[in-house]
Motif scaffolding. Structure first.
Motif, PDB file in Angstrom:
ATOM      1  N   THR A  22       0.856  -1.198   0.000  1.00  0.00           N
ATOM      2  CA  THR A  22       0.000   0.000   0.000  1.00  0.00           C
ATOM      3  C   THR A  22       0.882   1.234   0.000  1.00  0.00           C
ATOM      4  N   THR A  23       0.548   2.229  -0.808  1.00  0.00           N
ATOM      5  CA  THR A  23       1.311   3.482  -0.868  1.00  0.00           C
ATOM      6  C   THR A  23       0.418   4.630  -0.411  1.00  0.00           C
ATOM      7  N   TRP A  24       1.050   5.788  -0.191  1.00  0.00           N
ATOM      8  CA  TRP A  24       0.278   6.963   0.203  1.00  0.00           C
ATOM      9  C   TRP A  24      -0.677   7.375  -0.910  1.00  0.00           C
ATOM     10  N   ALA A  25      -0.270   7.145  -2.147  1.00  0.00           N
ATOM     11  CA  ALA A  25      -1.141   7.490  -3.266  1.00  0.00           C
ATOM     12  C   ALA A  25      -2.414   6.640  -3.261  1.00  0.00           C
ATOM     13  N   ASP A  26      -2.308   5.430  -2.715  1.00  0.00           N
ATOM     14  CA  ASP A  26      -3.475   4.530  -2.683  1.00  0.00           C
ATOM     15  C   ASP A  26      -4.559   5.020  -1.732  1.00  0.00           C
ATOM     16  N   ILE A  27      -4.159   5.776  -0.685  1.00  0.00           N
ATOM     17  CA  ILE A  27      -5.164   6.255   0.283  1.00  0.00           C
ATOM     18  C   ILE A  27      -5.313   7.774   0.224  1.00  0.00           C
ATOM     19  N   ALA A  28      -4.828   8.392  -0.851  1.00  0.00           N
ATOM     20  CA  ALA A  28      -4.987   9.837  -1.023  1.00  0.00           C
ATOM     21  C   ALA A  28      -6.433  10.144  -1.386  1.00  0.00           C
ATOM     22  N   PRO A  29      -6.943  11.314  -0.977  1.00  0.00           N
ATOM     23  CA  PRO A  29      -8.313  11.680  -1.348  1.00  0.00           C
ATOM     24  C   PRO A  29      -8.508  11.648  -2.862  1.00  0.00           C
ATOM     25  N   GLY A  30      -9.564  10.986  -3.299  1.00  0.00           N
ATOM     26  CA  GLY A  30      -9.846  10.892  -4.727  1.00  0.00           C
ATOM     27  C   GLY A  30      -9.199   9.720  -5.422  1.00  0.00           C
ATOM     28  N   SER A  31      -8.396   8.945  -4.690  1.00  0.00           N
ATOM     29  CA  SER A  31      -7.728   7.802  -5.327  1.00  0.00           C
ATOM     30  C   SER A  31      -8.710   6.691  -5.669  1.00  0.00           C
ATOM     31  N   HIS A  32      -9.810   6.599  -4.912  1.00  0.00           N
ATOM     32  CA  HIS A  32     -10.854   5.614  -5.183  1.00  0.00           C
ATOM     33  C   HIS A  32     -12.196   6.346  -5.284  1.00  0.00           C
ATOM     34  N   PRO A  33     -12.908   6.193  -6.360  1.00  0.00           N
ATOM     35  CA  PRO A  33     -14.177   6.932  -6.531  1.00  0.00           C
ATOM     36  C   PRO A  33     -15.233   6.580  -5.492  1.00  0.00           C
ATOM     37  N   ASP A  34     -15.161   5.370  -4.933  1.00  0.00           N
ATOM     38  CA  ASP A  34     -16.183   4.938  -3.976  1.00  0.00           C
ATOM     39  C   ASP A  34     -15.743   5.053  -2.521  1.00  0.00           C
ATOM     40  N   VAL A  35     -14.533   5.605  -2.264  1.00  0.00           N
ATOM     41  CA  VAL A  35     -14.005   5.733  -0.899  1.00  0.00           C
ATOM     42  C   VAL A  35     -13.530   7.165  -0.672  1.00  0.00           C
ATOM     43  N   ASN A  36     -14.005   7.769   0.411  1.00  0.00           N
ATOM     44  CA  ASN A  36     -13.569   9.127   0.779  1.00  0.00           C
ATOM     45  C   ASN A  36     -12.489   9.014   1.856  1.00  0.00           C
ATOM     46  N   HIS A  37     -11.234   8.915   1.442  1.00  0.00           N
ATOM     47  CA  HIS A  37     -10.134   8.748   2.399  1.00  0.00           C
ATOM     48  C   HIS A  37      -9.894  10.032   3.195  1.00  0.00           C
ATOM     49  N   ALA A  38      -9.288   9.883   4.380  1.00  0.00           N
ATOM     50  CA  ALA A  38      -8.931  11.039   5.210  1.00  0.00           C
ATOM     51  C   ALA A  38      -7.850  11.858   4.516  1.00  0.00           C
ATOM     52  N   ASP A  39      -7.930  13.162   4.656  1.00  0.00           N
ATOM     53  CA  ASP A  39      -6.950  14.073   4.066  1.00  0.00           C
ATOM     54  C   ASP A  39      -6.074  14.636   5.177  1.00  0.00           C
ATOM     55  N   TYR A  40      -4.769  14.381   5.113  1.00  0.00           N
ATOM     56  CA  TYR A  40      -3.876  14.835   6.179  1.00  0.00           C
ATOM     57  C   TYR A  40      -3.867  16.348   6.307  1.00  0.00           C
ATOM     58  N   SER A 226      -3.517   8.530  13.623  1.00  0.00           N
ATOM     59  CA  SER A 226      -4.625   7.643  13.259  1.00  0.00           C
ATOM     60  C   SER A 226      -5.422   8.230  12.097  1.00  0.00           C
ATOM     61  N   TRP A 227      -5.496   9.563  12.048  1.00  0.00           N
ATOM     62  CA  TRP A 227      -6.178  10.225  10.930  1.00  0.00           C
ATOM     63  C   TRP A 227      -5.399  10.034   9.629  1.00  0.00           C
ATOM     64  N   VAL A 228      -4.095  10.266   9.698  1.00  0.00           N
ATOM     65  CA  VAL A 228      -3.252  10.142   8.505  1.00  0.00           C
ATOM     66  C   VAL A 228      -3.275   8.704   7.984  1.00  0.00           C
ATOM     67  N   CYS A 229      -3.264   7.729   8.905  1.00  0.00           N
ATOM     68  CA  CYS A 229      -3.222   6.309   8.512  1.00  0.00           C
ATOM     69  C   CYS A 229      -4.597   5.698   8.315  1.00  0.00           C
ATOM     70  N   ASN A 230      -5.635   6.548   8.394  1.00  0.00           N
ATOM     71  CA  ASN A 230      -7.005   6.084   8.169  1.00  0.00           C
ATOM     72  C   ASN A 230      -7.490   5.088   9.225  1.00  0.00           C
ATOM     73  N   LEU A 231      -6.992   5.237  10.443  1.00  0.00           N
ATOM     74  CA  LEU A 231      -7.428   4.386  11.552  1.00  0.00           C
ATOM     75  C   LEU A 231      -8.476   5.111  12.403  1.00  0.00           C
TER      76      LEU A 231
END
Length: 382
Positions: A22-40, A226-231
């Protein structure tokens, strides 16, 4: 500049903070259309929000809480000032604790009795203590916040699957969406702890000042990471569990300052029960899930062990604090009233008439700060 970039890349290594492959790009906002990842970048918001929290606190304490306290007859004035004696003032500034040797030396030098110096010392220490109204306002504010935070957190998490089954904190990680209500819950909680970090330097000084300062900073670090790591799922559960008991602790203290001793005793009893249920019941369930269930669902990574280790250390602190609380409960049963705040920095929280400098033991007065005994002077009879 290259050095700073290298340090930054080393610190935020995906091998440490994210699951394998897993990379930071994988959990960046907008990386997945169906997932709203946390934005650091959202972590900057709690700073200006903390200013708003402090302004709200100031307005509530001045225009609502303080007037209520005064209407309840809570003292807003401090104790009588000690006489201006430069030598004693100099000794007090060096150390506000007094021992038998120092007491004897100053009595000879100033041509004063030891009892007069003891009385001056008590007045001088009382002079530094905040008024009862100040402490009442502080505890009422915290009680209001913890009540709001717990109720808001319960509303936010009520329809979340991980509130009812902790294993849902790990399913689908790290691709778990941040909803708007979770965003506000996290940001407001962080803004409150940022405000505490600042106002702690102006609030009532307690014995554990630096311990609580470190506690606030560690809390902010854990929430940020925990926010940055999506926990955020397990983080929201930990917040909810911790806010509940604090409501009753603050309520018990403010009712004590208002001289509602029976009500204080009842609330403190409720606090003890709620504390044990939440801190030694629900919280260990979260630890069990993060320690036993999570490894069965997720591939482990270094940051997981860091977070889980810190959460486990917090459980150890809960056990220690529970022991201290139970000591107060047992002491209360013997005395018939709640002994005081376990974090009290002054004797007023234990008994309005008690003196921190001395206590009667077998006809002597023992200095609590040194354990030395000073012979009681016999009273002259007319």
């Amino acid at each position: 500049m290259n050095v700073l970039q290298k340090v930054r890349e080393t610190f935020w290594s995906t091998n440490v903070w994210l699951p394998p492959n897993t990379t930071w790009a994988d959990i960046a906002p907008g990386s997945h259309p169906d997932v709203n990842h946390a934005d650091y970048r959202d972590l900057v918001w709690p700073l200006p929000m903390a200013l708003v929290v402090m302004l709200v606190r100031y307005a509530l304490e001045r225009f609502w809480i303080a007037p209520i306290g005064k209407s309840l007859g809570i003292r807003s004035s401090r104790s009588k000032k000690a006489a201006n004696i430069p030598l004693l003032e100099q000794a007090y500034e060096a150390s506000n604790k007094i021992n038998h040797k120092k007491l004897t030396e100053m009595a000879k030098h100033l041509d004063m009795t030891e009892r007069q110096i003891e009385r001056w010392w008590r007045l001088r220490r009382a002079q530094d203590k905040p008024s009862t109204l100040t402490k009442f306002c502080e505890n009422t504010w915290r009680c209001i916040y913890y009540t709001y935070s717990f109720v808001f957190g319960l509303i936010v998490l009520w329809d979340k699957s991980w509130l009812w089954d902790v294993k849902n904190c790990w399913y689908g990680y790290p691709h778990q969406s941040i909803t708007s209500d979770i965003w506000w819950y996290y940001m407001i909680s962080m803004s409150f702890y940022w405000s505490l970090t600042v106002t702690q330097f102006f609030d009532v000084k307690r014995k554990d000042f630096w311990q609580m300062f470190i506690h606030h900073m560690v809390t902010l670090m854990l929430m940020s990471f925990s926010w940055v790591c999506n926990l955020h799922r397990v983080g929201s559960l930990v917040l909810l569990v911790h806010d509940c008991a604090d409501i009753f602790l603050e309520a018990a203290k403010l009712t004590k300052y208002a001289n509602y001793q029976k009500l204080c005793d009842i609330i403190f009893a409720i606090f003890t029960v709620v504390w044990i249920i939440t801190r030694l019941g629900f919280y260990p369930r979260i630890i069990y899930s993060s320690s036993v269930e999570a490894p069965r669902i997720l591939p482990m990574f270094p940051a997981y062990y860091i977070f889980n280790g810190l959460l486990s250390m917090l459980l150890l602190l809960h056990i220690i604090w529970t022991y201290m609380i139970l000591k107060i409960v047992i002491d209360s049963l013997h005395k018939g009233l709640m002994s005081g705040d376990i974090r009290s920095s002054d004797s007023e929280d234990i008994s309005q008439s008690s003196e921190n400098i001395q206590t009667t033991v077998n006809g002597n007065i023992m200095d609590k700060s040194t354990g030395n005994h000073i012979k009681r002077k016999k009273a002259n009879k007319n």
